[in-house]
Scaffold this active site. Structure first.
Site, PDB file in Angstrom:
ATOM      1  N   VAL A 127      43.985  41.326  42.049  1.00 14.14           N
ATOM      2  CA  VAL A 127      44.061  41.748  40.617  1.00 14.14           C
ATOM      3  C   VAL A 127      42.574  41.830  40.111  1.00 14.14           C
ATOM      4  CG1 VAL A 127      44.805  40.911  38.299  1.00 14.14           C
ATOM      5  CG2 VAL A 127      45.834  40.021  40.341  1.00 14.14           C
ATOM      6  N   CYS A 128      42.380  42.957  39.479  1.00 11.66           N
ATOM      7  CA  CYS A 128      40.999  43.206  38.594  1.00 11.66           C
ATOM      8  C   CYS A 128      39.879  43.340  39.596  1.00 11.66           C
ATOM      9  CB  CYS A 128      40.814  42.018  37.614  1.00 11.66           C
ATOM     10  SG  CYS A 128      39.667  42.484  36.432  1.00 11.66           S
ATOM     11  N   THR A 129      38.769  42.451  39.344  1.00 11.48           N
ATOM     12  CA  THR A 129      37.678  42.892  40.336  1.00 11.48           C
ATOM     13  C   THR A 129      37.998  42.281  41.795  1.00 11.48           C
ATOM     14  OG1 THR A 129      36.442  40.912  39.549  1.00 11.48           O
ATOM     15  CG2 THR A 129      36.091  43.173  38.383  1.00 11.48           C
ATOM     16  N   GLY A 130      39.266  41.489  41.767  1.00  8.35           N
ATOM     17  CA  GLY A 130      39.756  40.949  43.234  1.00  8.35           C
ATOM     18  C   GLY A 130      39.445  41.914  44.266  1.00  8.35           C
ATOM     19  N   ALA A 136      45.318  46.643  38.730  1.00 11.83           N
ATOM     20  CA  ALA A 136      44.094  47.059  37.855  1.00 11.83           C
ATOM     21  C   ALA A 136      43.578  45.434  37.003  1.00 11.83           C
ATOM     22  CB  ALA A 136      44.591  48.108  36.722  1.00 11.83           C
TER      23      ALA A 136
END
Lengths: 259, 259
Positions: free
Chosen positions: B145-148, B196
């Protein structure tokens, strides 16, 4: 203008720091240490979220994600006692950093919902209900997510009001507490805002953010957490669900509870 | 039929338990005790979510809420070490019940995103990246998720793939790791699914639920968590945001980080 925007985007995002670290071998050990301390902030709203045994994980954490981005805000997880408080499934524990005995005043009090056992236990906990009543006297906003509205109702805060809750508890809320149930994502009645089931807390938190810090800030927070929801299905509305799907949903909820 | 449905609804929801408790003076102390134990389950998927310092709270907790409702599923929060792991704002800590050294195999590995410091630190932690690579070898699904997704990329798992990330890190992801960035809620590339920013993990988790347990179960979970999103504003899509709103969003994210 395009250049400025891009540069600012990079600086504000992860990219600049990451590039720096990769190039210079920066480690973030010091920062990680610092992050172990709770953020000391002043000037912004003091937001307290009550954790009690068996809450549903997204109920407190969705609103916390949104509200923690309010300028100067502090979000504090508050428990019956300090320490780990486990969710309804038993899978996850969030830390209560303060006990209810340590918290006297809040700008915002938020009460999450829980599975059946957790909700019932909270509704039957006189010390918890008394703390909710006492804290509510000085809040600017008192809010709930999901069956958290049953806990607010048990504390006597919803009598004669309009409110919402998880769809499966709607009948119980209205027949037991004389509350007018509305099937909305969130319902405001004076300074009390109740949200529908679980995920509705995120929508409610954005509304609350706008009330507290203005619409531009709320819109910016929505963008910051990229909340442009596109669920792969369109099955979240109980009013449009078949009896069969409702049964499956309730069976999954029941089966996922900790025993 | 209507009666049956109503009765089942009441039984499955909070109402029946609550009515019982109110009438009979039932307390849930024993249940609360039991809930302190982690749920022992078998037969369902073993889902592991990696917590590292400075993650954004909704990134792991949104998907955990959804995936913990999968039949038989166990969701385990996994940290560098066991114990409390604090978010980017420093406000909230979730407990890691297992350390990476204790986890050898997972059906699903999910890596959340973080603020700049947290993401950079994870991207520069060889032991963490090595564990991610090793664990990925036996997963059915590896997700972020996200910057993962930057962390997955730093572990070498995204080379040559299509992926997504938080809008503010899109340029960095594509230029640094040779990843084709797609501005979608989630992107599947083989068994790897990237979501995202922040809230997109919930949409991704429903997609994943459908892949793992079929569409009916996923739809029922969506109904169970009442995910019928109605944000009060329509500002979550970076492609439609003004440069000014993006700047405000990044400034709020920056200001909310723990120092």
């Amino acid at each position: 203008m395009a250049d400025t925007t891009t540069r600012r985007t990079v600086l504000g995002g992860v990219a600049a720091g990451a590039a720096l670290a990769t190039a210079g071998g920066l480690t973030a050990a010091g920062d990680a240490q610092a992050r172990q301390r709770r953020r000391p902030r002043t000037g912004g709203p003091e937001i307290g979220i009550l954790l009690y045994d068996g809450y549903s994980l997204l109920d407190p954490t969705g609103p916390a994600e949104v509200l923690s981005r309010l300028p100067g805000a502090t979000v504090t997880m508050i428990g019956r006692r300090r320490g780990a408080v486990r969710t309804d499934t038993g899978d996850v524990a969030v830390l209560a950093d303060r006990s209810i005995d340590e918290v006297e005043r809040l700008d915002v009090l938020l009460v999450p919902g829980a599975g059946a056992d957790g909700t019932v236990a909270a509704m039957n906990d006189p010390a918890l209900l008394s703390w909710i009543r006492r804290t509510d006297r000085s809040t600017r906003w008192t809010a709930s997510v999901c069956t958290g509205s049953l806990v607010l109702a048990a504390a006597g805060l919803l009598a004669g009001r309009e409110a919402t809750t998880h769809w499966a508890s709607a009948d119980y809320l209205s027949t037991t507490f004389g509350v007018t149930y509305l099937p909305a994502r969130y319902v405001r009645s004076g300074k009390i805002i109740t949200a529908a089931g679980v995920s509705a807390g995120v929508d409610m938190a954005l509304y609350l953010a706008a009330q507290m810090a203005g619409e531009t800030v709320a819109r910016a927070i929505q963008l910051a957490v990229e909340y442009d929801p596109r669920p792969p299905f369109d099955s979240g509305n109980a009013a449009e669900a078949t009896p069969e799907l409702k049964e499956t949903a309730l069976r999954l909820l029941e089966a996922s509870q900790a025993r």
